[in-house]
Write a protein that holds these residues in place. Sequence first.
Motif, PDB file in Angstrom:
ATOM      1  N   SER A  73      82.281  -0.876 101.062  1.00 68.53           N
ATOM      2  CA  SER A  73      81.960  -2.267 100.765  1.00 68.53           C
ATOM      3  C   SER A  73      81.516  -3.048 101.999  1.00 68.53           C
ATOM      4  O   SER A  73      80.779  -4.035 101.888  1.00 68.53           O
ATOM      5  N   SER A 107      78.611  -1.345  94.610  1.00 69.91           N
ATOM      6  CA  SER A 107      79.204  -0.906  95.879  1.00 69.91           C
ATOM      7  C   SER A 107      80.328  -1.825  96.325  1.00 69.91           C
ATOM      8  O   SER A 107      80.841  -1.680  97.427  1.00 69.91           O
ATOM      9  N   ASN A 108      80.700  -2.765  95.479  1.00 66.30           N
ATOM     10  CA  ASN A 108      81.752  -3.737  95.810  1.00 66.30           C
ATOM     11  C   ASN A 108      81.403  -4.596  97.009  1.00 66.30           C
ATOM     12  O   ASN A 108      82.274  -5.017  97.760  1.00 66.30           O
TER      13      ASN A 108
END
Length: 341
Positions: A75, A99-100
């Motif tokens: 992230s 992908s946060n």
Amino acid sequence: MAQQFASDNYAGICPEVWAAMQEANQGSVPAYGEDPWTTRAAEAFRRLFETDCEVFFAFNGTAANSLALAALCQSYNSVICSSFAHVETDECGAPEFFSNGSKLLVARTDNAKLTPADIRALATCRADIHYPKPRAVTITQPTETGEVYSLDEIREISAICRQLGLRLHMDGARFANACAALGCTPAEMTWQAGVDVLCFGGTKNGMAVGEAILFFDRTLAEGFDYRCKQAGQLASKMRFLAAPWIGLLETGAWLRNGAHANACAARLAAEVAGLPDIELMFPAEANAVFLRAPEPVLIALRDRGWRFYTFIGGGARFMFAWDADPARVDALAADIAACTA
């Protein structure tokens, strides 16, 4: 309805894919990819790419790109891309979402192609903990403007990625068109040139729906099956995502379709060359033609029933698919000429 060239997504399903779907639509087979069709499709990819890659199937390109990049990044990482890249302009923040939070670092240039200098500048401009740590580079092949990275250009990008410790992802929504344009093998344009992950587009190549994600470094695919499930990309009746690829790959239709679409783009580009007030905005290297024309000409074309988009640079974009009718291409060229007379 008369054939339009506003998007290669307008096209239907090519015969080879339709036949494979029909053949798969028989009997009872296990679900969730544990069927012979999915195994056969994955093996077809491995033969085509001449390597033992990991293969996954997704419904669309946004999911394929976003999940592939998420697999490469934490992230706190970032992904370097062109300002024209589909992940930047047309995926509604999906790469960041899946992908946060991995950030896209965008090369602010007027060129759809990334260069090693672009990558180096973005990857090395800062190294402090307050900056999202660069982890991957994504290139679109062909680009959103229809230009094709040469094999040497891909190798040069791969080299700078290796030097800087970055992974290389290729968005191949029109991968077949690029292969046809370069006259190279899929292996030469991907893992042999240093690409780590490829998203191979099926939707624009004659399928109804579906993309494939190929990991050439199998270690990068660890847990990717779980990502697909969590993102709603694991088809319960997976054979209907996989079988179309068998129709494309085993018959060679994937490359024939790409070559035909490219030829139709080249046909239009040649026929309008030299017309007054018409300018080719980008080289017509794959299946796209971008034309700059005065607004009255664009209005006149629309009045004649033609559909097209002007979201890149203000010019008219025409896209050609596997089923593009050369006679219809000629009709478009004739109308463009009439509107400029």
